[in-house]
Design a protein around this motif. Sequence first.
Motif, short mmCIF file in Angstrom:
data_model
loop_
_atom_site.label_atom_id
_atom_site.label_comp_id
_atom_site.label_asym_id
_atom_site.label_seq_id
_atom_site.Cartn_x
_atom_site.Cartn_y
_atom_site.Cartn_z
N VAL A 195 0.87 -1.18 0.00
CA VAL A 195 0.00 0.00 0.00
C VAL A 195 0.90 1.23 0.00
CG1 VAL A 195 -1.90 -1.14 1.22
CG2 VAL A 195 -0.18 0.10 2.53
N THR A 196 0.31 2.37 -0.24
CA THR A 196 1.09 3.61 -0.21
C THR A 196 1.23 4.11 1.22
OG1 THR A 196 -0.83 5.04 -0.47
CG2 THR A 196 0.25 4.26 -2.51
N LYS A 197 2.21 4.98 1.41
CA LYS A 197 2.37 5.61 2.72
C LYS A 197 1.14 6.45 3.06
CE LYS A 197 6.43 6.97 1.46
NZ LYS A 197 7.73 7.57 1.28
N ALA A 198 0.54 7.04 2.05
CA ALA A 198 -0.66 7.86 2.28
C ALA A 198 -1.78 7.03 2.90
CB ALA A 198 -1.13 8.50 0.98
N VAL A 199 -1.94 5.80 2.43
CA VAL A 199 -2.95 4.91 3.00
C VAL A 199 -2.66 4.67 4.48
CG1 VAL A 199 -3.80 2.51 2.98
CG2 VAL A 199 -3.55 3.78 0.84
N LEU A 200 -1.40 4.42 4.80
CA LEU A 200 -1.02 4.18 6.19
C LEU A 200 -1.24 5.43 7.05
CD1 LEU A 200 2.25 2.13 5.65
CD2 LEU A 200 -0.02 1.27 6.24
N PHE A 201 -0.91 6.59 6.52
CA PHE A 201 -1.13 7.83 7.26
C PHE A 201 -2.61 8.06 7.53
CE2 PHE A 201 3.12 9.46 5.86
CZ PHE A 201 3.60 9.75 7.13
N ARG A 202 -3.45 7.85 6.51
CA ARG A 202 -4.89 8.06 6.71
C ARG A 202 -5.44 7.10 7.76
NH1 ARG A 202 -4.64 9.20 1.09
NH2 ARG A 202 -5.17 7.06 0.54
N GLU A 203 -4.99 5.85 7.72
CA GLU A 203 -5.43 4.87 8.71
C GLU A 203 -5.00 5.30 10.12
OE1 GLU A 203 -4.20 0.36 9.86
OE2 GLU A 203 -4.60 0.74 7.73
N ALA A 204 -3.76 5.75 10.24
CA ALA A 204 -3.24 6.18 11.54
C ALA A 204 -3.99 7.40 12.06
CB ALA A 204 -1.75 6.48 11.44
N ILE A 205 -4.27 8.34 11.20
CA ILE A 205 -5.00 9.55 11.61
C ILE A 205 -6.40 9.20 12.09
CG2 ILE A 205 -6.02 11.72 10.76
CD1 ILE A 205 -2.98 11.85 11.28
N GLU A 206 -7.08 8.30 11.38
CA GLU A 206 -8.42 7.87 11.82
C GLU A 206 -8.37 7.27 13.22
OE1 GLU A 206 -11.60 8.28 10.69
OE2 GLU A 206 -10.58 9.67 9.35
N TYR A 237 -8.83 10.27 20.53
CA TYR A 237 -9.02 11.54 21.22
C TYR A 237 -10.48 11.93 21.31
CZ TYR A 237 -4.14 12.08 22.03
OH TYR A 237 -2.87 11.89 22.50
N GLU A 238 -11.29 11.53 20.36
CA GLU A 238 -12.72 11.78 20.47
C GLU A 238 -13.28 11.05 21.68
OE1 GLU A 238 -16.47 10.37 17.95
OE2 GLU A 238 -15.18 11.78 16.86
N LYS A 239 -12.85 9.81 21.86
CA LYS A 239 -13.28 9.02 23.02
C LYS A 239 -12.82 9.68 24.31
CE LYS A 239 -13.01 4.41 25.01
NZ LYS A 239 -12.45 3.07 24.91
N LYS A 240 -11.57 10.16 24.35
CA LYS A 240 -11.05 10.84 25.54
C LYS A 240 -11.85 12.10 25.86
CE LYS A 240 -6.38 9.54 26.52
NZ LYS A 240 -6.76 8.67 27.61
N LEU A 276 -14.95 12.69 25.13
CA LEU A 276 -16.26 12.28 25.64
C LEU A 276 -16.14 11.84 27.10
CD1 LEU A 276 -17.70 10.32 22.59
CD2 LEU A 276 -18.44 12.55 23.44
N GLU A 277 -15.05 11.15 27.43
CA GLU A 277 -14.85 10.66 28.79
C GLU A 277 -14.71 11.80 29.78
OE1 GLU A 277 -11.47 8.07 28.57
OE2 GLU A 277 -12.61 6.47 27.63
N ILE A 278 -14.11 12.92 29.36
CA ILE A 278 -13.91 14.02 30.30
C ILE A 278 -14.93 15.15 30.08
CG2 ILE A 278 -11.49 13.53 30.69
CD1 ILE A 278 -10.75 15.74 28.77
N GLY A 279 -15.90 14.91 29.21
CA GLY A 279 -16.99 15.86 29.04
C GLY A 279 -16.68 17.08 28.21
N ILE A 280 -15.71 17.02 27.30
CA ILE A 280 -15.37 18.18 26.47
C ILE A 280 -16.35 18.32 25.33
CG2 ILE A 280 -13.66 19.14 24.87
CD1 ILE A 280 -11.51 18.16 26.72
N LYS A 281 -16.77 17.21 24.74
CA LYS A 281 -17.66 17.28 23.58
C LYS A 281 -19.09 17.27 23.98
CE LYS A 281 -16.36 15.98 19.05
NZ LYS A 281 -16.17 15.01 18.05
#
Length: 60
Positions: free
Chosen positions: A33-44, A50-53, A55-60
């Motif tokens: 695969v390309t490095k771009a594919v790996l980067f997009r997977e890692a970013i997701e 961090y979205e879960k974090k 929610l856990e501390i009530g920011i969102k």
Amino acid sequence: MSIGQEEKKVPVTTHLYQRQINQLNRIAKDLQVTKAVLFREAIEQLLKRYEKKQLEIGIK
């Protein structure tokens, strides 16, 4: 969060350590695969983490 096909990709520049690039190149080659594919997977994964974090501390 699933990325829709209509979502536009934009270029991003970042600076990485040579060791990270070497490992990334090896993984991309092994997985065929390309490095771009790996980067997009890692970013997701990072965004979900961090979205879960937030929610856990009530920011969102």
